[in-house]
Design an enzyme around this catalytic site. Structure first.
Site, mmCIF file in Angstrom:
data_model
loop_
_atom_site.group_PDB
_atom_site.id
_atom_site.type_symbol
_atom_site.label_atom_id
_atom_site.label_comp_id
_atom_site.label_asym_id
_atom_site.label_seq_id
_atom_site.Cartn_x
_atom_site.Cartn_y
_atom_site.Cartn_z
ATOM 1 N N SER A 257 39.907 -7.234 93.515
ATOM 2 C CA SER A 257 40.326 -7.250 94.990
ATOM 3 C C SER A 257 41.982 -6.528 94.733
ATOM 4 O O SER A 257 42.414 -6.567 93.652
ATOM 5 C CB SER A 257 40.769 -8.613 95.541
ATOM 6 N N GLU B 153 45.723 -5.865 96.453
ATOM 7 C CA GLU B 153 46.830 -6.003 97.161
ATOM 8 C C GLU B 153 47.910 -5.009 97.689
ATOM 9 O O GLU B 153 48.088 -4.263 96.789
ATOM 10 C CB GLU B 153 47.584 -7.146 96.441
ATOM 11 N N ASP C 43 58.120 -16.480 100.070
ATOM 12 C CA ASP C 43 59.581 -16.238 99.479
ATOM 13 C C ASP C 43 60.348 -16.683 100.417
ATOM 14 O O ASP C 43 60.379 -16.239 101.743
ATOM 15 C CB ASP C 43 59.665 -14.985 98.771
ATOM 16 N N HIS D 201 42.766 -9.638 90.543
ATOM 17 C CA HIS D 201 43.300 -9.292 91.839
ATOM 18 C C HIS D 201 44.445 -8.212 91.261
ATOM 19 O O HIS D 201 45.385 -8.829 90.431
ATOM 20 C CB HIS D 201 43.833 -10.376 92.456
#
Ligand code: FAD
Length: 274
Positions: free
Chosen positions: A5, A7, A98, A255
């Site tokens: 995957s 990001e 965050d 990922h």
């Protein structure tokens, strides 16, 4: 078969989003399970994350959002999840997020566990939920075992998989995975991998995120920091070897934190024969 995957973070402009669609298309040959789009600290990119997911999905790319509380209440979060479901999204990455700089102590901390529980309580539709995990221990954790205990609570609340923070010590991942298994966490734990492209940014980000750059690696990257090409070549070798070790050790997938840059990730994926 190792699943991959990719990001992305949400670009600031429509033009940036159009570029990102091309970046995603360049990576499509690796047959990723999904492409995820991050959610800025404090919900600062709520609209841009949504717009990016919309643009990618309209181009036939399986984009899924990251989601955190930001400053939103429960109804607003659920409305957003429903909007994503309407787009055909079948997975989200649920995070505490965050803490935005400047938020100070005034901000009430709501953990990812609460977000997972809220979604499971209020959403009936099939929706896979991934959560974050920390092989080198989350910086706020009191102890490594407490951190794993909280990860277990996220899974018990309804998360079906974990994606880890990036790291450069494969042993940290294997040790963490074994401790998770011993603690009853039985969902897939997919390592997150960050290609190395820029020394200063990597050091800054890693120090903040509690990610260890092994001493030998730090020294070598420091030597190469003024030679972009040499640093990228070396970084690619190191990260390819890391990924190979992870795959050989049974990681169910990888990922990639692409930083919206197809080339370094594609080179590693090609080296791995993905
Ligand atoms: P939590 O699971 O809530 O854990 C945070 C800390 O609190 C840990 O120390 C944990 O041990 C502790 N804790 C957990 N639950 C409890 C509890 N119930 N009571 C007391 N303590 C608890 N950040 C963004 O802003 N946007 C993103 O899109 C994004 N994407 C990410 C993707 C991945 C795969 C990963 C690994 C991280 C991502 N992050 C993102 C960073 C993440 O938001 C930060 O690491 C954040 O500090 C923690 O998020 P979390 O969901 O793991 O939090």
């Amino acid at each position: 078969m190792v699943e991959v995957s990719f990001e992305f973070f949400p670009p600031r402009t429509q033009r940036g989003r159009a570029n990102l669609v091309r970046t995603a298309q360049r990576l499509a040959g690796f047959l990723p399970t999904f492409y995820s789009v991050t959610y800025g600290a404090g919900g600062s990119t709520r609209d841009r994350t949504l717009a990016t997911v919309v643009d990618l999905r309209e181009a036939g790319i399986n984009a899924v959002p990251h989601l955190s509380w930001g400053g939103d209440d429960e109804d607003t979060v659920i409305a957003l999840v429903n909007e994503y479901l309407g787009l055909g999204v079948d997975r989200i990455v649920a995070l505490r997020g965050d803490v935005p700089s400047g938020a100070g102590l005034a901000r009430t901390v709501r953990h990812a566990e609460d977000l997972v529980r809220l979604i499971r309580d209020r959403i009936d539709a099939p929706l896979a939920i991934e959560v974050g995990a920390y092989p080198e221990v989350h910086p706020d954790a009191a102890t490594a075992q407490a951190d794993i205990g909280f990860l277990k609570r996220k899974v018990d609340a309804g998360a079906g998989g974990c994606i880890t923070q990036y790291f450069y010590n494969a042993e940290a991942f294997f040790h963490f995975r074994d401790r998770c298994r011993a603690s009853g966490i039985d969902v897939p734990i997919v390592p997150g991998v960050m290609p190395i492209t820029n020394y200063a940014n990597l050091v800054k980000f890693s120090d903040k995120a509690g990610v260890d750059i092994p001493r030998w690696l730090r020294w070598r990257l420091d030597e190469l920091k003024d030679d972009d090409q040499a640093l990228r070549t070396f970084g690619c070798e190191v990260v390819t070897a890391l990924c190979q070790t992870l795959v050989d050790g049974g990681a169910p997938g990888i990922h990639f934190y692409t930083m919206n840059n197809a080339a370094p990730t594609a080179e590693i994926a090609r080296n791995l024969g993905l």
